[in-house]
Design an enzyme around this catalytic site. Sequence first.
Site, PDB file in Angstrom:
ATOM      1  N   ASP A 167       0.815  -1.222   0.000  1.00 35.67           N
ATOM      2  CA  ASP A 167       0.000   0.000   0.000  1.00 35.67           C
ATOM      3  C   ASP A 167       0.847   1.269   0.000  1.00 35.67           C
ATOM      4  O   ASP A 167       0.435   2.301   0.541  1.00 35.67           O
ATOM      5  CB  ASP A 167      -0.981   0.028   1.184  1.00 35.67           C
ATOM      6  CG  ASP A 167      -1.809  -1.241   1.242  1.00 35.67           C
ATOM      7  OD1 ASP A 167      -2.255  -1.672   0.175  1.00 35.67           O
ATOM      8  OD2 ASP A 167      -1.983  -1.798   2.331  1.00 35.67           O
TER       9      ASP A 167
ATOM     10  N   LYS B 156       2.224   1.649  -5.209  1.00 33.63           N
ATOM     11  CA  LYS B 156       3.025   1.102  -6.311  1.00 33.63           C
ATOM     12  C   LYS B 156       2.307   1.191  -7.647  1.00 33.63           C
ATOM     13  O   LYS B 156       2.949   1.322  -8.681  1.00 33.63           O
ATOM     14  CB  LYS B 156       3.381  -0.358  -6.040  1.00 33.63           C
ATOM     15  CG  LYS B 156       4.373  -0.540  -4.909  1.00 33.63           C
ATOM     16  CD  LYS B 156       4.673  -1.994  -4.671  1.00 33.63           C
ATOM     17  CE  LYS B 156       3.475  -2.793  -4.217  1.00 33.63           C
ATOM     18  NZ  LYS B 156       2.902  -2.407  -2.922  1.00 33.63           N
TER      19      LYS B 156
ATOM     20  N   GLY C 261      -3.834  -4.972  -4.620  1.00 32.67           N
ATOM     21  CA  GLY C 261      -4.825  -4.039  -5.140  1.00 32.67           C
ATOM     22  C   GLY C 261      -4.079  -2.824  -5.642  1.00 32.67           C
ATOM     23  O   GLY C 261      -3.610  -2.025  -4.846  1.00 32.67           O
ATOM     24  N   HIS C 262      -3.899  -2.742  -6.957  1.00 31.94           N
ATOM     25  CA  HIS C 262      -3.146  -1.622  -7.530  1.00 31.94           C
ATOM     26  C   HIS C 262      -4.108  -0.687  -8.254  1.00 31.94           C
ATOM     27  O   HIS C 262      -4.821  -1.096  -9.153  1.00 31.94           O
ATOM     28  CB  HIS C 262      -2.065  -2.145  -8.495  1.00 31.94           C
ATOM     29  CG  HIS C 262      -0.966  -2.876  -7.777  1.00 31.94           C
ATOM     30  ND1 HIS C 262       0.050  -3.526  -8.408  1.00 31.94           N
ATOM     31  CD2 HIS C 262      -0.737  -3.031  -6.444  1.00 31.94           C
ATOM     32  CE1 HIS C 262       0.865  -4.062  -7.494  1.00 31.94           C
ATOM     33  NE2 HIS C 262       0.392  -3.789  -6.302  1.00 31.94           N
TER      34      HIS C 262
ATOM     35  N   GLN D  78       2.472  -6.178  -2.800  1.00 28.74           N
ATOM     36  CA  GLN D  78       2.773  -6.138  -1.342  1.00 28.74           C
ATOM     37  C   GLN D  78       4.081  -5.378  -1.084  1.00 28.74           C
ATOM     38  O   GLN D  78       4.384  -4.463  -1.831  1.00 28.74           O
ATOM     39  CB  GLN D  78       2.821  -7.561  -0.759  1.00 28.74           C
ATOM     40  CG  GLN D  78       1.462  -8.246  -0.691  1.00 28.74           C
ATOM     41  CD  GLN D  78       1.103  -9.002  -1.942  1.00 28.74           C
ATOM     42  OE1 GLN D  78       1.907  -9.705  -2.491  1.00 28.74           O
ATOM     43  NE2 GLN D  78      -0.115  -8.870  -2.404  1.00 28.74           N
TER      44      GLN D  78
HETATM   45  P1  IMP Z   1      -2.291 -12.823   2.500  1.00 27.54           P
HETATM   46  O1  IMP Z   1      -1.355 -12.277   1.456  1.00 27.54           O
HETATM   47  O2  IMP Z   1      -3.732 -12.676   2.103  1.00 27.54           O
HETATM   48  O3  IMP Z   1      -1.928 -14.208   2.914  1.00 27.54           O
HETATM   49  O4  IMP Z   1      -2.118 -11.914   3.817  1.00 27.54           O
HETATM   50  C1  IMP Z   1      -0.904 -11.934   4.575  1.00 27.54           C
HETATM   51  C2  IMP Z   1      -0.562 -10.543   5.078  1.00 27.54           C
HETATM   52  O5  IMP Z   1      -0.218  -9.701   3.982  1.00 27.54           O
HETATM   53  C3  IMP Z   1      -1.716  -9.827   5.785  1.00 27.54           C
HETATM   54  O6  IMP Z   1      -1.148  -8.983   6.769  1.00 27.54           O
HETATM   55  C4  IMP Z   1      -2.324  -8.983   4.676  1.00 27.54           C
HETATM   56  O7  IMP Z   1      -3.040  -7.882   5.183  1.00 27.54           O
HETATM   57  C5  IMP Z   1      -1.064  -8.559   3.955  1.00 27.54           C
HETATM   58  N1  IMP Z   1      -1.279  -8.216   2.551  1.00 27.54           N
HETATM   59  C6  IMP Z   1      -1.494  -9.057   1.529  1.00 27.54           C
HETATM   60  N2  IMP Z   1      -1.618  -8.390   0.372  1.00 27.54           N
HETATM   61  C7  IMP Z   1      -1.448  -7.088   0.671  1.00 27.54           C
HETATM   62  C8  IMP Z   1      -1.419  -5.898  -0.117  1.00 27.54           C
HETATM   63  O8  IMP Z   1      -1.544  -5.903  -1.355  1.00 27.54           O
HETATM   64  N3  IMP Z   1      -1.227  -4.745   0.568  1.00 27.54           N
HETATM   65  C9  IMP Z   1      -1.020  -4.714   1.900  1.00 27.54           C
HETATM   66  N4  IMP Z   1      -1.042  -5.789   2.675  1.00 27.54           N
HETATM   67  C10 IMP Z   1      -1.243  -6.974   2.062  1.00 27.54           C
END
Ligand code: IMP
Length: 444
Positions: free
Chosen positions: A12, A15, A39-40, A225
């Site tokens: 977040d 990017k 989520g871009h 991420q």
């Molecule tokens: P997962 O990727 O759904 O397994 O989540 C694992 C961790 O990564 C959690 O803390 C999510 O909130 C975080 N996370 C996953 N994708 C994103 C992203 O695109 N932005 C921010 N945090 C993310």
Amino acid sequence: MNATVIGSQFGDEGKGRMTDIFGEGADVVVRFQGGNNAGHTITVGGEEYALRLVPSGVVRGKTGVVGNGCVVGLDTLFTEIDALRERGLDPDVLVSDRAHVVLPYHRVLDDVEEAARDEETTAVGTTGNGIGPAYADKAGRHGIRVGELLDAEALRTRLEHVVSRKRAYVEAAYDVETGDEFDVEGLFEEFRAYGRRLDREGLVVDASSFLAEREDAAVLFEGAQGTHLDRDHGGYPFVTSSNPTAGGAVVGSGVPPQAVADGEIIGVVKAYLSRVGAGPMPTEFEGEVAAEIRERAGEFGTVTGRPRRIGWLDLPMLRHAARVNGFTAITLSHLDVLAGLDELVVCDAYELDGERVETVPSSPDEWTRCEPRFERFETWDDRDWIAVAEGGYGALPENARAYAEYVADELDVPIYALGVGPGREATIVRENPLVQGRERELEA
Ligand code: IMP
């Protein structure tokens, strides 16, 4: 010349916008890890596009490759492709035959595993998209790859082997009743249909060969991420299950290391911190100022809608990210969000058990116990940020420039772009390597 865009914090960082800007000079944009947990958001000509899986470059007519390092939710993929077509675009998307598929039972597993964790201590706060279980199956050799969806016999054999074991595991370990998500016949029909569509539309490629055949193409590797969510280099276990760091771009796309290392590796930095899941965050703060920042910048998860936690900029985290990724440059965004604050601080080091610590410890317990040492900065007022962006770097308030230069000096890298609002028009671009690199090549 290629470029790689990497999140330097907890995701977040914005990017999408930076990928959009640096992707202008790219021929191909590659997503190399993650799935629809990302989520871009990019804004083009007043139109907003929120993409979770399709590489954001496709909005500008680039070829978008979903690399082998990704886990693909096919419903999201096709929903995004269809939505882009409905908006009059002709998205050129290709998916690696080696990428893994997220199956409905991965989402069930994600939910039951998360529910079984203790909210106070072990919960990760996943996005619930089945990302972790899909990567676990990949590593455990229970995964199904995109290429297998094109072959009915291979798909059936894989499903018959895997699904009964998944069902038995979920029922025994979590004592839940399983439904259609674990029905081999239903899964076969659903995913064969996806396979037929992928085949019909020619979407599946050997992405490594595809990229190798285009050795003159400028490639932008689009990280999702962030570094501190990396399963190796982030704050394990409060991480995602992939490698959002620069090394992941190599492994997750099937390119040689030089394809990344000989290009630019750009760390995207937000001027403060936000985090949407659980885990340590030494500079976190709550109260009115945090609420104001959250509201002003819309700090609510794009995928889950959860309010994001807010913290001050954390230099130990950035030093760690710069080292692990080998940043050649950074971008710094959200400077407008900090305008008008009464007080502004940056954590330049931690104190842990009486010792000064300049980077991030590997143990989550130690990281939680780190006390931030703050450096105070002069603030700046709110203003017409679009006019500032038009005026370029010199038009930034002096104190904002001092803040930016402090970060760049600490990391010993230049700042290629600064964000003073969400859109492209609110961005000060000082160097756009793929665009300017090509201009320089033409001149030479
Ligand atoms: P997962 O990727 O759904 O397994 O989540 C694992 C961790 O990564 C959690 O803390 C999510 O909130 C975080 N996370 C996953 N994708 C994103 C992203 O695109 N932005 C921010 N945090 C993310």
